[in-house]
Write a protein that holds these residues in place. Sequence first.
Motif, PDB file in Angstrom:
ATOM      1  N   THR A 117       0.825  -1.200   0.000  1.00  0.00           N
ATOM      2  CA  THR A 117       0.000   0.000   0.000  1.00  0.00           C
ATOM      3  C   THR A 117       0.860   1.251   0.000  1.00  0.00           C
ATOM      4  N   ARG A 118       0.252   2.321  -0.490  1.00  0.00           N
ATOM      5  CA  ARG A 118       0.888   3.644  -0.493  1.00  0.00           C
ATOM      6  C   ARG A 118      -0.204   4.651  -0.205  1.00  0.00           C
ATOM      7  N   LYS A 119       0.101   5.626   0.632  1.00  0.00           N
ATOM      8  CA  LYS A 119      -0.870   6.666   0.934  1.00  0.00           C
ATOM      9  C   LYS A 119      -0.272   7.999   0.475  1.00  0.00           C
ATOM     10  N   ASP A 120      -0.968   8.657  -0.451  1.00  0.00           N
ATOM     11  CA  ASP A 120      -0.534   9.956  -0.963  1.00  0.00           C
ATOM     12  C   ASP A 120      -1.447  11.046  -0.427  1.00  0.00           C
ATOM     13  N   SER A 121      -0.890  12.237  -0.256  1.00  0.00           N
ATOM     14  CA  SER A 121      -1.664  13.388   0.207  1.00  0.00           C
ATOM     15  C   SER A 121      -2.326  14.072  -0.978  1.00  0.00           C
ATOM     16  N   ILE A 122      -3.608  14.376  -0.835  1.00  0.00           N
ATOM     17  CA  ILE A 122      -4.337  15.086  -1.885  1.00  0.00           C
ATOM     18  C   ILE A 122      -4.197  16.587  -1.625  1.00  0.00           C
ATOM     19  N   LEU A 123      -3.551  17.277  -2.545  1.00  0.00           N
ATOM     20  CA  LEU A 123      -3.345  18.715  -2.418  1.00  0.00           C
ATOM     21  C   LEU A 123      -4.468  19.500  -3.086  1.00  0.00           C
ATOM     22  N   GLU A 124      -5.025  18.928  -4.173  1.00  0.00           N
ATOM     23  CA  GLU A 124      -6.135  19.553  -4.888  1.00  0.00           C
ATOM     24  C   GLU A 124      -6.878  18.464  -5.643  1.00  0.00           C
ATOM     25  N   LEU A 125      -8.197  18.526  -5.588  1.00  0.00           N
ATOM     26  CA  LEU A 125      -9.008  17.566  -6.329  1.00  0.00           C
ATOM     27  C   LEU A 125     -10.273  18.246  -6.810  1.00  0.00           C
ATOM     28  N   THR A 126     -10.380  18.355  -8.132  1.00  0.00           N
ATOM     29  CA  THR A 126     -11.581  18.875  -8.772  1.00  0.00           C
ATOM     30  C   THR A 126     -11.935  17.898  -9.884  1.00  0.00           C
ATOM     31  N   ALA A 127     -12.948  18.199 -10.629  1.00  0.00           N
ATOM     32  CA  ALA A 127     -13.333  17.327 -11.741  1.00  0.00           C
ATOM     33  C   ALA A 127     -12.262  17.284 -12.827  1.00  0.00           C
ATOM     34  N   SER A 128     -11.370  18.282 -12.880  1.00  0.00           N
ATOM     35  CA  SER A 128     -10.371  18.326 -13.951  1.00  0.00           C
ATOM     36  C   SER A 128      -8.917  18.321 -13.465  1.00  0.00           C
ATOM     37  N   LYS A 129      -8.677  18.429 -12.155  1.00  0.00           N
ATOM     38  CA  LYS A 129      -7.310  18.435 -11.614  1.00  0.00           C
ATOM     39  C   LYS A 129      -7.221  17.523 -10.405  1.00  0.00           C
ATOM     40  N   PHE A 130      -6.110  16.783 -10.334  1.00  0.00           N
ATOM     41  CA  PHE A 130      -5.865  15.879  -9.222  1.00  0.00           C
ATOM     42  C   PHE A 130      -4.394  16.037  -8.857  1.00  0.00           C
ATOM     43  N   LYS A 131      -4.119  16.860  -7.855  1.00  0.00           N
ATOM     44  CA  LYS A 131      -2.749  17.163  -7.461  1.00  0.00           C
ATOM     45  C   LYS A 131      -2.417  16.387  -6.189  1.00  0.00           C
ATOM     46  N   LEU A 132      -1.321  15.621  -6.255  1.00  0.00           N
ATOM     47  CA  LEU A 132      -0.929  14.735  -5.166  1.00  0.00           C
ATOM     48  C   LEU A 132       0.498  14.980  -4.718  1.00  0.00           C
ATOM     49  N   LEU A 133       0.741  14.729  -3.454  1.00  0.00           N
ATOM     50  CA  LEU A 133       2.096  14.598  -2.947  1.00  0.00           C
ATOM     51  C   LEU A 133       2.340  13.099  -2.862  1.00  0.00           C
ATOM     52  N   ASN A 134       3.152  12.585  -3.782  1.00  0.00           N
ATOM     53  CA  ASN A 134       3.479  11.160  -3.810  1.00  0.00           C
ATOM     54  C   ASN A 134       4.500  10.924  -2.702  1.00  0.00           C
ATOM     55  N   ARG A 135       4.054  10.329  -1.622  1.00  0.00           N
ATOM     56  CA  ARG A 135       4.924  10.147  -0.452  1.00  0.00           C
ATOM     57  C   ARG A 135       6.042   9.147  -0.715  1.00  0.00           C
ATOM     58  N   GLU A 136       5.799   8.201  -1.597  1.00  0.00           N
ATOM     59  CA  GLU A 136       6.812   7.188  -1.898  1.00  0.00           C
ATOM     60  C   GLU A 136       7.997   7.800  -2.651  1.00  0.00           C
ATOM     61  N   LEU A 137       7.697   8.640  -3.633  1.00  0.00           N
ATOM     62  CA  LEU A 137       8.741   9.255  -4.447  1.00  0.00           C
ATOM     63  C   LEU A 137       9.135  10.646  -3.951  1.00  0.00           C
ATOM     64  N   LYS A 138       8.343  11.177  -3.007  1.00  0.00           N
ATOM     65  CA  LYS A 138       8.594  12.509  -2.455  1.00  0.00           C
ATOM     66  C   LYS A 138       8.539  13.598  -3.517  1.00  0.00           C
ATOM     67  N   VAL A 139       7.530  13.511  -4.388  1.00  0.00           N
ATOM     68  CA  VAL A 139       7.322  14.516  -5.446  1.00  0.00           C
ATOM     69  C   VAL A 139       5.845  14.915  -5.487  1.00  0.00           C
ATOM     70  N   THR A 140       5.620  16.138  -5.929  1.00  0.00           N
ATOM     71  CA  THR A 140       4.256  16.619  -6.151  1.00  0.00           C
ATOM     72  C   THR A 140       3.932  16.449  -7.622  1.00  0.00           C
ATOM     73  N   THR A 141       2.779  15.850  -7.895  1.00  0.00           N
ATOM     74  CA  THR A 141       2.381  15.582  -9.277  1.00  0.00           C
ATOM     75  C   THR A 141       0.969  16.097  -9.525  1.00  0.00           C
ATOM     76  N   LEU A 142       0.757  16.550 -10.723  1.00  0.00           N
ATOM     77  CA  LEU A 142      -0.568  17.006 -11.149  1.00  0.00           C
ATOM     78  C   LEU A 142      -1.065  16.064 -12.225  1.00  0.00           C
ATOM     79  N   TYR A 143      -2.253  15.520 -12.002  1.00  0.00           N
ATOM     80  CA  TYR A 143      -2.917  14.675 -12.987  1.00  0.00           C
ATOM     81  C   TYR A 143      -4.065  15.463 -13.594  1.00  0.00           C
ATOM     82  N   VAL A 144      -4.280  15.252 -14.873  1.00  0.00           N
ATOM     83  CA  VAL A 144      -5.370  15.916 -15.607  1.00  0.00           C
ATOM     84  C   VAL A 144      -6.117  14.855 -16.405  1.00  0.00           C
ATOM     85  N   ARG A 145      -7.250  15.243 -16.931  1.00  0.00           N
ATOM     86  CA  ARG A 145      -8.012  14.306 -17.770  1.00  0.00           C
ATOM     87  C   ARG A 145      -7.356  14.210 -19.140  1.00  0.00           C
ATOM     88  N   PRO A 146      -7.272  12.993 -19.698  1.00  0.00           N
ATOM     89  CA  PRO A 146      -6.661  12.843 -21.036  1.00  0.00           C
ATOM     90  C   PRO A 146      -7.537  13.433 -22.125  1.00  0.00           C
TER      91      PRO A 146
END
Length: 146
Positions: A117-146
Amino acid sequence: MKTKTFFSAAAIALSLSAFTTFSTAEKDVLGTWKLDEASIPQMVDGIITKAVAAAPDAEDKIKESKGEIVELVKSLQVTYKADGTYESASTQGLKHGKWVLTDKNHNIQITKADGTTRKDSILELTASKFKLLNRELKVTTLYVRP
């Protein structure tokens, strides 16, 4: 007449309870996400750093594979499903697991098929943006809809 009304009300209540209600965050996370272009370098660097830490003797070989890692990260798409499962697709194929929002929707816990298991922190979550702090890799990532 009262019996008929009671049974009608009970049937309606039973049918409505069969539908799972989702919070706004749970609704927003559902569907397919890919990494935003600007997040790719951080993700690649995080993967390389983790791999080197796990196998310091292979550092040169890992760094030589950076181009392949970039292509892998660029191809990554994650689909979160309403039944609490996810599917991760990339150049390495499909991977499956489970997901759940925790801590009042401030974190997402991912359970891979192998049980890790991995638990990431949600920094922002909307219908079009999903911003996470990936605790495993120690990086902040932004996901968007394809």
